[in-house]
Write a protein that holds these residues in place. Structure first.
Motif, short mmCIF file in Angstrom:
data_model
loop_
_atom_site.label_atom_id
_atom_site.label_comp_id
_atom_site.label_asym_id
_atom_site.label_seq_id
_atom_site.Cartn_x
_atom_site.Cartn_y
_atom_site.Cartn_z
N UNK A 45 0.81 -1.21 0.00
CA UNK A 45 0.00 0.00 0.00
C UNK A 45 0.85 1.27 0.00
N UNK A 46 0.24 2.34 -0.53
CA UNK A 46 0.73 3.71 -0.40
C UNK A 46 -0.47 4.55 0.01
N UNK A 75 5.54 4.08 4.90
CA UNK A 75 4.78 4.01 3.65
C UNK A 75 5.01 5.26 2.81
N UNK A 76 4.91 5.10 1.52
CA UNK A 76 4.96 6.24 0.60
C UNK A 76 3.65 7.01 0.70
N UNK A 77 3.73 8.34 0.70
CA UNK A 77 2.52 9.15 0.82
C UNK A 77 2.53 10.23 -0.26
N UNK A 78 1.35 10.45 -0.84
CA UNK A 78 1.17 11.51 -1.83
C UNK A 78 0.14 12.49 -1.28
N UNK A 103 -11.28 14.75 -5.76
CA UNK A 103 -10.60 13.62 -5.10
C UNK A 103 -10.43 12.44 -6.06
N UNK A 104 -11.55 12.02 -6.65
CA UNK A 104 -11.48 10.82 -7.50
C UNK A 104 -10.73 11.07 -8.79
N UNK A 105 -10.81 12.27 -9.33
CA UNK A 105 -10.03 12.58 -10.53
C UNK A 105 -8.54 12.49 -10.25
N UNK A 106 -8.14 13.00 -9.08
CA UNK A 106 -6.72 12.95 -8.73
C UNK A 106 -6.27 11.52 -8.46
N UNK A 107 -7.09 10.76 -7.73
CA UNK A 107 -6.74 9.36 -7.46
C UNK A 107 -6.53 8.59 -8.76
N UNK A 108 -7.42 8.78 -9.71
CA UNK A 108 -7.32 8.06 -10.98
C UNK A 108 -6.10 8.49 -11.77
N UNK A 111 -3.10 6.97 -10.05
CA UNK A 111 -3.05 5.53 -10.34
C UNK A 111 -2.50 5.25 -11.73
N UNK A 112 -2.93 6.07 -12.67
CA UNK A 112 -2.47 5.88 -14.05
C UNK A 112 -0.99 6.18 -14.19
N UNK A 113 -0.55 7.28 -13.57
CA UNK A 113 0.85 7.70 -13.70
C UNK A 113 1.80 6.73 -13.01
N UNK A 114 1.41 6.24 -11.83
CA UNK A 114 2.31 5.41 -11.02
C UNK A 114 1.92 3.94 -11.03
N UNK A 115 0.94 3.60 -11.86
CA UNK A 115 0.56 2.21 -12.09
C UNK A 115 0.08 1.49 -10.82
N UNK A 116 -0.79 2.16 -10.08
CA UNK A 116 -1.48 1.48 -8.98
C UNK A 116 -2.61 0.65 -9.58
N UNK A 117 -2.82 -0.52 -9.04
CA UNK A 117 -3.84 -1.42 -9.58
C UNK A 117 -5.23 -1.09 -9.05
N UNK A 118 -5.30 -0.74 -7.76
CA UNK A 118 -6.60 -0.45 -7.13
C UNK A 118 -6.48 0.73 -6.17
N UNK A 119 -7.59 1.47 -6.07
CA UNK A 119 -7.73 2.52 -5.08
C UNK A 119 -8.63 1.97 -3.98
N UNK A 120 -8.18 2.05 -2.72
CA UNK A 120 -8.98 1.55 -1.60
C UNK A 120 -9.58 2.73 -0.84
#
Length: 437
Positions: A45-46, A75-78, A103-108, A111-120
């Motif tokens: 997790x991050x 943990x890494x934090x953004x 919030x959700x626009x930034x999360x997505x 995720x795209x830039x850093x290749x996260x698979x899921x947002x929890x």
């Protein structure tokens, strides 16, 4: 709780165990406990924290807390700052909706830039109940009564089975600290009013409220599955053509149904439609009638519905200069070739007297009231009337392009040439014009 949480992940969300996960963390109880639980069972997790700058020093305090928590858990934090009030005003949204969208626009994006698979996210059972009650008070269909989905594309909510009370007990027992959001105490917003005034009363009446609510959700989801299966069966019969931009439905298949309005609602709600009485009335409306959502339109074309995405109609005017041999249009590639003889013409190919043309030529949509002289007919005819007689749908009429010379129609492309530019005995140069799809 950590063992129960681990069992839940292994049983319901096992794919999270080897994925790169981003936790949306506010610093409040729920998201902090989620971070501790995920860290405790070894998930990768991050953390991602949004500072909406709505509570002055309190917002900055939440950010500082999250940074310290990330350091504590290694943990890494953004973190991201937003001017939420300006965004809400610009987009004409409530502060809550603006914050959610940001919030959700930034999360997505993250995720795209850093290749996260899921947002929890840390939604739990009480949040689920609140959401259902909100939907119920505003009026909703079956989907609005089935609660928050545990998995929605790349957004997962591992705490949905757990109550707020269970989460707080775990935090207190394990000495987990969190931040309190002062705005949560206000009953200005509907969700907070339900949380502080309505739900406690319901729990007094029925201490097993959340358990009963969970059972109800299971039954409603089972019912929703039956509805989806029935709608799929109808669509299998009703859809007669599907392309990247349009779907064509046979209206007769809807008319056969005992409750067509209910099916129309289920079929077209996903495209943003809300005027379902108008859609229902389309069943018996005259050809050419339309109903719009923000993103789509539904057109009645004789015995068919045509669903299409709304796009801004661009200026599709194309200029062709003397000597040009090839141009590209929305209909396809159009070629110009001087030839010595004429073959049997067809809809996508015409032969004209080159010396009668005045360059530059123009390809564009027709204007209301324009006339032409259809090849093979006596006299003139309005373009609109010609296209209607060709039995084109409204959508096909809008896509239709014409070739002009000095504002005179040379060719209703792919349909009919104009008689004024035909080959005669006096023709010296023949120009072959071809549409290649």
């Amino acid at each position: 709780m950590i063992q129960v949480f681990k069992n839940h992940i292994e049983k319901q969300l096992p794919f999270l165990k080897d994925k790169k996960l981003l936790i949306a963390i506010s610093g409040g109880l729920d998201s902090v406990v989620l971070a501790h639980l995920c860290h405790g069972i070894g998930l990768q997790i991050s953390l991602a924290h949004c500072n909406f700058n709505l509570r002055d020093k309190e917002s900055d305090g939440d950010e500082t807390f999250v940074i310290k928590l990330a350091k504590q858990l290694d943990l890494e934090v953004f973190k991201q700052h937003f001017d939420t009030e300006s965004y809400a005003k610009m987009q004409k949204l409530s502060i809550q909706m603006a914050a959610r969208e940001l919030r959700y626009n930034w999360f997505k994006e993250l995720s795209k830039q850093l290749q996260f698979d899921y947002i929890l996210t840390a939604h739990h059972a009480d949040d689920n109940l609140e959401t259902l009650l909100i939907n119920l008070t505003r009026g909703t269909g079956l989907d609005g009564l089935t609660g928050i989905p545990e998995l929605n594309n790349t957004i997962a909510r591992p705490l949905l089975p757990f109550s707020r009370e269970t989460i707080e007990d775990h935090a207190v027992t394990n000495g987990i600290k969190w931040r309190e959001d002062s705005s949560n105490a206000s009953t200005k917003y509907l969700r907070n009013k339900l949380r502080h005034d309505v739900i406690p009363l319901l729990k007094d009446i029925n201490p097993q409220l959340l358990k009963g609510f969970e059972n109800t959700l299971h039954h409603l989801k089972d019912t929703a599955d039956i509805v989806k299966e029935s709608v799929r069966a109808v669509l299998k019969r009703a859809i007669i053509k599907e392309t990247e931009t349009t779907i064509t439905y046979n209206i007769t298949e809807f008319k056969k149904l005992e409750n067509p309005k209910a099916y129309l609602y289920q079929v077209f709600k996903v495209y943003g439609f809300t005027a379902f009485n108008d859609i229902y009335n389309l069943l018996e409306a005259q050809s050419g009638k339309q109903v719009f959502s923000e993103t789509h339109r539904l057109i009645k074309n004789r015995e068919y519905f045509i669903l299409t995405v709304i796009t801004d109609r661009e200026d599709n005017s194309i200029m062709i200069f003397e000597g040009d041999t090839i141009v590209k249009s929305n209909l396809g590639t159009i070629t110009f070739e001087v030839v010595n003889q004429v073959s049997k013409p067809n809809k996508n190919e015409i032969y004209v007297d080159a010396d009668r043309l005045q360059f530059p030529l123009e390809i564009r949509s027709h204007k209301d009231g324009e006339l032409f002289y259809p090849m093979g007919m006596q006299g003139k005819k309005k373009i609109n009337k010609f296209l209607k007689d060709e039995k084109l749908s409204l959508l096909d009429k809008e896509k239709c392009l014409l070739l002009y010379s000095n504002n005179e129609v040379v060719w209703v492309i792919n349909y009919r040439a104009d008689n004024r530019f035909k080959i005669t005995e006096k023709t010296n140069r023949i120009l072959k014009i071809t549409l290649q799809n």
